[in-house]
Scaffold this motif. Sequence first.
Motif, PDB file in Angstrom:
ATOM      1  N   GLU A 177       4.399   3.993   4.398  1.00 32.66           N
ATOM      2  CA  GLU A 177       3.257   3.482   5.137  1.00 32.66           C
ATOM      3  C   GLU A 177       1.962   3.865   4.438  1.00 32.66           C
ATOM      4  OE1 GLU A 177       4.078   3.212   9.827  1.00 32.66           O
ATOM      5  OE2 GLU A 177       3.915   5.249   9.068  1.00 32.66           O
ATOM      6  N   TRP A 178       0.941   3.031   4.642  1.00 29.02           N
ATOM      7  CA  TRP A 178      -0.413   3.402   4.237  1.00 29.02           C
ATOM      8  C   TRP A 178      -1.016   4.211   5.372  1.00 29.02           C
ATOM      9  CZ3 TRP A 178      -1.784   2.925  -0.584  1.00 29.02           C
ATOM     10  CH2 TRP A 178      -1.185   1.946  -1.383  1.00 29.02           C
ATOM     11  N   GLU A 231      -2.753  -5.640   0.827  1.00 26.52           N
ATOM     12  CA  GLU A 231      -2.501  -4.358   0.173  1.00 26.52           C
ATOM     13  C   GLU A 231      -2.201  -4.550  -1.307  1.00 26.52           C
ATOM     14  OE1 GLU A 231       1.266  -2.479   1.286  1.00 26.52           O
ATOM     15  OE2 GLU A 231       1.784  -4.375   2.250  1.00 26.52           O
ATOM     16  N   HIS A 244       2.181  -2.367   8.060  1.00 26.13           N
ATOM     17  CA  HIS A 244       2.538  -0.960   7.925  1.00 26.13           C
ATOM     18  C   HIS A 244       1.319  -0.112   7.590  1.00 26.13           C
ATOM     19  CE1 HIS A 244       3.575  -3.345   4.316  1.00 26.13           C
ATOM     20  NE2 HIS A 244       2.979  -2.394   3.639  1.00 26.13           N
ATOM     21  N   TRP A 245       0.182  -0.528   8.099  1.00 28.22           N
ATOM     22  CA  TRP A 245      -1.029   0.296   8.030  1.00 28.22           C
ATOM     23  C   TRP A 245      -1.061   1.173   9.280  1.00 28.22           C
ATOM     24  CZ3 TRP A 245      -5.707   0.164   4.980  1.00 28.22           C
ATOM     25  CH2 TRP A 245      -6.761   0.897   5.531  1.00 28.22           C
ATOM     26  N   ASP A 265       5.202   6.317  -3.386  1.00 26.48           N
ATOM     27  CA  ASP A 265       4.459   7.238  -2.558  1.00 26.48           C
ATOM     28  C   ASP A 265       3.773   8.268  -3.449  1.00 26.48           C
ATOM     29  OD1 ASP A 265       5.331   5.928  -0.369  1.00 26.48           O
ATOM     30  OD2 ASP A 265       6.780   7.449   0.270  1.00 26.48           O
ATOM     31  N   GLN A 300      -5.751   1.758  -6.620  1.00 25.56           N
ATOM     32  CA  GLN A 300      -5.255   0.944  -5.526  1.00 25.56           C
ATOM     33  C   GLN A 300      -6.165  -0.270  -5.394  1.00 25.56           C
ATOM     34  OE1 GLN A 300      -4.962   3.374  -2.030  1.00 25.56           O
ATOM     35  NE2 GLN A 300      -4.068   5.079  -3.129  1.00 25.56           N
ATOM     36  N   TRP A 357      -7.092  -3.172  -3.467  1.00 25.15           N
ATOM     37  CA  TRP A 357      -7.021  -3.878  -2.185  1.00 25.15           C
ATOM     38  C   TRP A 357      -7.894  -5.128  -2.289  1.00 25.15           C
ATOM     39  CZ3 TRP A 357      -4.179  -2.135   2.051  1.00 25.15           C
ATOM     40  CH2 TRP A 357      -3.617  -0.859   1.907  1.00 25.15           C
ATOM     41  N   ARG A 404      -0.099   6.550   0.359  1.00 30.84           N
ATOM     42  CA  ARG A 404       1.204   5.977   0.699  1.00 30.84           C
ATOM     43  C   ARG A 404       2.125   7.132   1.052  1.00 30.84           C
ATOM     44  NH1 ARG A 404       2.895   0.567   1.480  1.00 30.84           N
ATOM     45  NH2 ARG A 404       5.080   0.370   0.915  1.00 30.84           N
ATOM     46  N   PRO A 452       3.274  -3.103  -4.543  1.00 29.90           N
ATOM     47  CA  PRO A 452       4.002  -1.874  -4.163  1.00 29.90           C
ATOM     48  C   PRO A 452       3.990  -0.845  -5.278  1.00 29.90           C
ATOM     49  CG  PRO A 452       5.244  -3.850  -3.585  1.00 29.90           C
ATOM     50  CD  PRO A 452       4.086  -4.308  -4.421  1.00 29.90           C
TER      51      PRO A 452
END
Length: 1020
Positions: free
Chosen positions: A463-464, A269, A398-399, A275, A296, A298, A459, A272
Amino acid sequence: MLVVHGLWTREQRLALWVEAPRRRPGPARPADLAALPRTWDALISALASPVTGTLPVSLPCTPSGRPAASTGRPRTDLRLLPVDLDVVELTGERAVTLLLELSAPAGDGVRLSDGLAWLVHVAAGARRAVDAGHVVPDLAPAGDRGFTARWVPAPDRAVGRWRTAVAQACPPVLRAERSHRGPAHGPPQALDLLDDLCGVVVDVLVAARTAHVVPHDLPDGASARAWIGALRTGEPLRGEGWAALSRRVREWQRSGEDAGYDVLLRVVEPEPWEDVPAHLADGHLDGDDSPEAPDQSWRLQVRLRPLDDPSLVLTLEEARTETRAGGSAAGEDPLLVLLTGAARAGAAHPPLKRLLSGRADAAAQDGVDLTIEELLDLVEQGGPRLTAAGVALQLPRHWTKKALTFSLSASASQPGAITDPQVRKDDLLDFRWQAALGDSPVTEAELLALAASKSSLVRFRGEWVQVDPEALARSARFLRTRGNGKASLLDVLATVGTGKDLPGPVTSVDARGVLGDVLSGQAAERLPELPDPPGLHAVLRPYQRRGLTWLATMSRLGLGAVLADDMGLGKTLQLLALLAHERGDEPGPTLLVCPMSVVGNWAAEAAKFAPDLRVHVHHGTGRPRGAEFTALVAQRDLVVTTYGLLVRDVADLAAADWHRVALDEAQYVKNAATRQARAVRAVGSRHRVALTGTPVENRLEDLRAVLDATNPGLLGSAATFRDRFAVPIEKLGHAEPAERLALVTRPFVLRRVKTDPAVAGDLPEKIEMTVRANLTPEQAALYRRAVDDLTERLQDKDSDPGGLSRRGLILAALTRLKQICNHPAHYLGDSSGVLHRGRHRSGKLQLLDDIVTSARSEGEKVLCFTQFAEFGHLLGPHLAGLTGEPVPFLHGGVSRRGRDAMVAEFAEADGPGVMLLSLKAGGTGLNLVAANHVVHVDRWWNPAVEDQATDRAFRIGQRRQVQVRKLVSVGTVEERVDAVISRKRDLADRVVGSGEGWITDLDTDALRELLRLGDDAVGE
């Protein structure tokens, strides 16, 4: 009879010829081609070609030297003679296409020879391996041409068993080719034929799907890269060193199950970030000026995982270091594994070819960038393909992909009225819709903020979450315009039932007081029981008294009721008790419609159990009509008639003032288009009741029709119901429509079955026991890690207001701990093996093996329940291998036809000895008394749910002692919750009855004590 023959030659050609009556085998004629089915286009085209070769074979011949017919009576005067046949020969893709085409059924008057049918079967098996991604690259000697790079089925144990079985069935005719090099070389062997054909089929199919595979640009391993490249081009490999690489490839293939590495694709991910920013809540759904979410970044990494330690993830350099150090994967070439694994991943999910092509070295180190679109495509489309191909895909813990759902709450317009038994279905209620993402409620403002981010991956509360921005926007508009208001109860429930204009699935409908008890579907258990009514000449059983209470409550609320008790449980008595209970209030007459065969029974039962009721049987040629009938009805409590007379006298019956219409054997109106169903709807009443032992006989439309007779419009029209429920549930196996249907229908249906020991007294003895299993060291390490992670996140919760709710954190952790107790592969979801080098990775699974083996040795059958469908899919193949027989798995995705077939097959004496069932799909409604062993592999933590599942075997018809084993892991949360349930069952029913929800209310210290790993948890 026209017979089409085929033979696979030493030159990797498919030779075809035909056999027709009264002529020598050989080329096809126009009449032969006309007899072939039109679906066999490739065969017709091939046989229409001029003869392309002569095939020397040895065939059984008659004394005159003519090849014997393959049909008709066997002859004893045949001898093997050399024959030269004129044949059509196909190679490569044309041969493969034709063999795969011939799996379609033949027409009348045409059949495939045994030899050609065997070749078709082998080709189909090879295609299945390709479809499942169960193939590996190979480097094989090709004589004077050097070495050939090609794809072949993965040489594991399952393929080995298939090869052996199929080779044993190889018809002798396929070994009939005479060698050009003389008899000393002998006929080809069956396994050689099978492997040769499989190699060609797999190579052709994989080449067609991986046309753009290119060598990966790594710093070394030139031979490996040339080999991978030749898989695409088909060019032979010549020169020195290929024999050594070929041996390494074969060793690598053989080591696949025992040692070495497998490839893992890991998604990392972004750094951080916050959200969805709060200011986005002020964004608009329309226009282009909405603020964008931050970029984002990734990344996708390629990693290696030792097969003997699937919890360890290594970079290429780390794997090389371990290999040089002489670890368990000594002799394995990590670069070779990474190259071939990346190629296999690209073959399974083509977009990976572009992502990894030329950048495998970067992916093996820091990773390559992914856009949001590439990431979601990899997860949604590539994930299942990679799993089938044996390539694991690891996502951040946490996906999540949470469904957007809705709940509905109702309250009275007049304070206190909701608890008043006199509130009726037409009274207006205040209602309010609440949206939720997973278990987290979301407001209209939050939905607007998420939609305004214009991203499918956001987010949200730590969580994603994968979301649909358009669905979020629709939901926000729905809450803004229709989120609350006033409506009658049936109108509110009809909105849920039809799903009209709802932007998402509905998970719950809640209210308070008597109405809340009814909407919960548990009114019969929650409501204070009524006493036996005066004038009833019978003592009601407890469950019948609860049925009376439920019927009386539904009548007071004006809600139609379906009493769906099993046959013989006293539906007639319960309805008579209801009439006796109401008689003092003089509510008006009840019209009872029933089949002709039970009219007399109703009259006799009324006279016997409720003699004070004024009963009229409306039947016969002298029956009153018109005004006479209307006057008579006004002086009666119960009028009994038939479905046939209801149709003929519908005008008279509809003119009367009925308090209630009751339908016995209500399946008579399951077809809403029949005249009797229309006549039922034409007769008005203040209350309606349906009595049936089979609310769903053959299809869900049966239930809709019965409910439409009692609560018109609740589930919409037949066409609407078919589109929104019947097709998605019955044909597609979708879970959400089934859950929504249950949500809407459960307040109106009371169903009890004979499996309840309080209902039937002739059930055999049942022995229940809790059996404990130790964790393996691998399980213990994963368990500790999960508990530590939860403890750390709970400590950080106060400093992270945007994080997960405490309840959500705990429930997610409980699920993970249950999965770990089941099996590491269940928790990791990484396609690693159930066993490692023949040894168990899970103490619970080893215990299950012992139970199953012992039961099967005694000739007894076993039901195994799990609440996790994914664990069932892991258990099925393992138990099938253990028992040597098929193990059916009944879960929510099985169609009704498949479900019925499984149950019927299991009931046969020679049917499967073990059946797997998911607790939700197989816990009710099945008769599986062929089994007398029940194993709850994991615990639902709801005694009622587990008992329902147990009662699939512990029910009327069972003639043996039933042994019930509930498996728990020592020193874990499973053992401690089991102690709570066992210590005080009535308390557990109240406190633990809803599952694990009570655990979330514990303080942190009590929670840590409940979840901690005990000193006695790990076994040897």
